[in-house]
Motif scaffolding. Structure first.
Motif, PDB file in Angstrom:
ATOM      1  N   GLY A  93       0.882  -1.167  -0.149  1.00 19.27           N
ATOM      2  CA  GLY A  93       0.160  -0.021  -0.113  1.00 19.27           C
ATOM      3  C   GLY A  93       0.933   1.278   0.096  1.00 19.27           C
ATOM      4  N   GLY A 100      -6.402   1.856  -0.977  1.00 16.74           N
ATOM      5  CA  GLY A 100      -6.446   0.355  -1.208  1.00 16.74           C
ATOM      6  C   GLY A 100      -5.151  -0.182  -1.313  1.00 16.74           C
ATOM      7  N   THR A 102      -2.776  -3.334  -3.073  1.00 18.54           N
ATOM      8  CA  THR A 102      -2.473  -4.379  -4.006  1.00 18.54           C
ATOM      9  C   THR A 102      -2.089  -5.581  -3.599  1.00 18.54           C
ATOM     10  OG1 THR A 102      -2.165  -2.168  -5.547  1.00 18.54           O
ATOM     11  CG2 THR A 102      -1.276  -4.425  -6.205  1.00 18.54           C
TER      12      THR A 102
ATOM     13  N   TYR B  33     -14.574  -0.373   3.066  1.00 18.85           N
ATOM     14  CA  TYR B  33     -13.671  -0.927   1.873  1.00 18.85           C
ATOM     15  C   TYR B  33     -14.810  -1.963   1.290  1.00 18.85           C
ATOM     16  CZ  TYR B  33     -10.097   1.365   4.442  1.00 18.85           C
ATOM     17  OH  TYR B  33      -9.501   2.154   5.341  1.00 18.85           O
ATOM     18  N   TRP B  34     -14.714  -2.067  -0.190  1.00 20.27           N
ATOM     19  CA  TRP B  34     -14.954  -3.472  -0.952  1.00 20.27           C
ATOM     20  C   TRP B  34     -13.708  -3.759  -1.890  1.00 20.27           C
ATOM     21  CZ3 TRP B  34     -19.097  -6.306   0.004  1.00 20.27           C
ATOM     22  CH2 TRP B  34     -20.287  -5.751   0.604  1.00 20.27           C
ATOM     23  N   TYR B  35     -13.700  -5.099  -1.745  1.00 20.08           N
ATOM     24  CA  TYR B  35     -12.743  -5.706  -2.628  1.00 20.08           C
ATOM     25  C   TYR B  35     -13.304  -7.164  -3.283  1.00 20.08           C
ATOM     26  CZ  TYR B  35      -8.716  -3.570  -0.365  1.00 20.08           C
ATOM     27  OH  TYR B  35      -7.670  -2.710   0.139  1.00 20.08           O
ATOM     28  N   GLU B  44      -8.603  -8.009  -5.230  1.00 18.83           N
ATOM     29  CA  GLU B  44      -8.546  -6.601  -5.758  1.00 18.83           C
ATOM     30  C   GLU B  44      -9.451  -5.546  -5.175  1.00 18.83           C
ATOM     31  OE1 GLU B  44      -8.462  -7.630 -10.678  1.00 18.83           O
ATOM     32  OE2 GLU B  44     -10.186  -8.369  -9.598  1.00 18.83           O
ATOM     33  N   PHE B  45      -8.784  -4.486  -5.065  1.00 16.77           N
ATOM     34  CA  PHE B  45      -9.410  -3.158  -4.353  1.00 16.77           C
ATOM     35  C   PHE B  45     -10.614  -2.687  -5.303  1.00 16.77           C
ATOM     36  CE2 PHE B  45      -9.840   0.718  -2.131  1.00 16.77           C
ATOM     37  CZ  PHE B  45      -9.874   1.556  -3.043  1.00 16.77           C
ATOM     38  N   SER B  48     -12.931   2.667  -1.532  1.00 14.80           N
ATOM     39  CA  SER B  48     -12.999   3.015  -0.012  1.00 14.80           C
ATOM     40  C   SER B  48     -13.903   4.292   0.127  1.00 14.80           C
ATOM     41  CB  SER B  48     -11.520   3.348   0.352  1.00 14.80           C
ATOM     42  OG  SER B  48     -11.060   4.552  -0.398  1.00 14.80           O
ATOM     43  N   LYS B  57     -11.258   5.110  -5.706  1.00 13.86           N
ATOM     44  CA  LYS B  57     -11.854   3.791  -6.357  1.00 13.86           C
ATOM     45  C   LYS B  57     -10.991   3.339  -7.402  1.00 13.86           C
ATOM     46  CE  LYS B  57     -14.725   6.707  -9.557  1.00 13.86           C
ATOM     47  NZ  LYS B  57     -16.156   7.224 -10.144  1.00 13.86           N
ATOM     48  N   SER B  58     -11.052   2.040  -7.895  1.00 17.96           N
ATOM     49  CA  SER B  58     -10.180   1.450  -8.992  1.00 17.96           C
ATOM     50  C   SER B  58     -10.962   1.406  -9.994  1.00 17.96           C
ATOM     51  CB  SER B  58      -9.767   0.081  -8.407  1.00 17.96           C
ATOM     52  OG  SER B  58     -10.920  -0.868  -8.513  1.00 17.96           O
ATOM     53  N   TYR B 100      -3.948   0.636   6.989  1.00 22.25           N
ATOM     54  CA  TYR B 100      -4.246  -0.483   6.417  1.00 22.25           C
ATOM     55  C   TYR B 100      -4.854  -1.677   7.389  1.00 22.25           C
ATOM     56  CZ  TYR B 100      -2.430   1.432   1.934  1.00 22.25           C
ATOM     57  OH  TYR B 100      -2.106   2.501   1.178  1.00 22.25           O
TER      58      TYR B 100
END
Lengths: 113, 113
Positions: A93, A100, A102, B33-35, B44-45, B48, B57-58, B100
């Motif tokens: 991170g 987020g 990785t 968060y969602w992964y 994978e992220f 948040s 966001k990714s 984290y």
């Protein structure tokens, strides 16, 4: 036993032996690294973390080593037990939690009796 | 020990349908968060969330995805029109501060048919 998490997805060790799981991370700017354990059907479970200003950190039966020169992270588990069987992921991170993590691909650790 | 709770544990939906995945974060946590984890692949992220808005966001989190904190306890992920490639385990996580050190739930397995 030793493995490279991204290139050898399964590591088999004898119960009681020490195990070493390796990971190569990608972002030289990453400042935080975590090892997670994932058992079947469960979410990732935090094991140990390390910040980029450190090169070693110890927990209970686990040690994380960080080599920033070669962007390498390892997890050492001492005296492995059957309950250590799981998939282990390294994650990196940067800049705080909002960005987020990785994750790496994971290494499946199998403990043989 | 406090847990992040996700429901349902498994959801099957038809392609094109909307799904809502639900999460109850740990009560005194402020960051959510969602992964996701496609079978056999990395975690994978996705996104948040803090203070009732998205923090980061990714690329995966496109216009088909949205998140909401509809009340003081729930945190939801909505996929408006599901595609086959949305099939994955979706993990919710929460943390008390912007680090984290967050806690993952056990996940919702979404299967799009």
């Amino acid at each position: 036993g030793e493995s490279v998490g991204l290139h050898l997805p399964t590591l088999s060790v004898q119960e009681g032996d020490n195990s070493i799981i390796n990971c190569a991370y990608s972002n030289s700017a990453s400042d935080y690294f975590i090892w997670y354990k994932q058992e079947s059907g469960k979410g990732p479970q935090f094991i140990i973390d390390i910040r980029s200003n450190m090169d070693k950190r110890q927990g209970q039966r686990v040690t994380v080593l960080l080599n920033k020169t070669v962007k390498h992270l390892s997890l050492q588990i001492a005296a492995t037990q059957p309950g250590d069987s799981a998939v282990y992921f390294c994650a990196e991170g940067f800049g705080g939690g909002a960005d987020g993590l990785t994750f790496g691909k994971g290494t499946h650790l199998i403990i043989q009796p | 020990e406090p847990e992040v709770t996700q429901t349902p544990s498994h959801q099957v939906t038809q392609m094109g349908q909307e799904v809502i995945l639900r999460c109850v974060p740990i009560s005194n946590h402020l960051y959510f968060y969602w992964y996701r984890q496609i079978l056999g692949q990395k975690v994978e992220f996705l996104v948040s969330f803090y203070n009732n808005e998205i923090s980061e966001k990714s690329e995966i989190f496109d216009d088909q995805f949205s998140v909401e904190r509809p009340d003081g306890s729930n945190f939801t992920l909505k996929i408006r029109s599901t595609k086959l490639e949305d099939s994955a385990m979706y993990f919710c996580a929460s943390s008390r501060d912007q680090t984290y050190g967050y806690t993952f739930g056990s996940g919702t397995r979404l299967t799009v048919v």
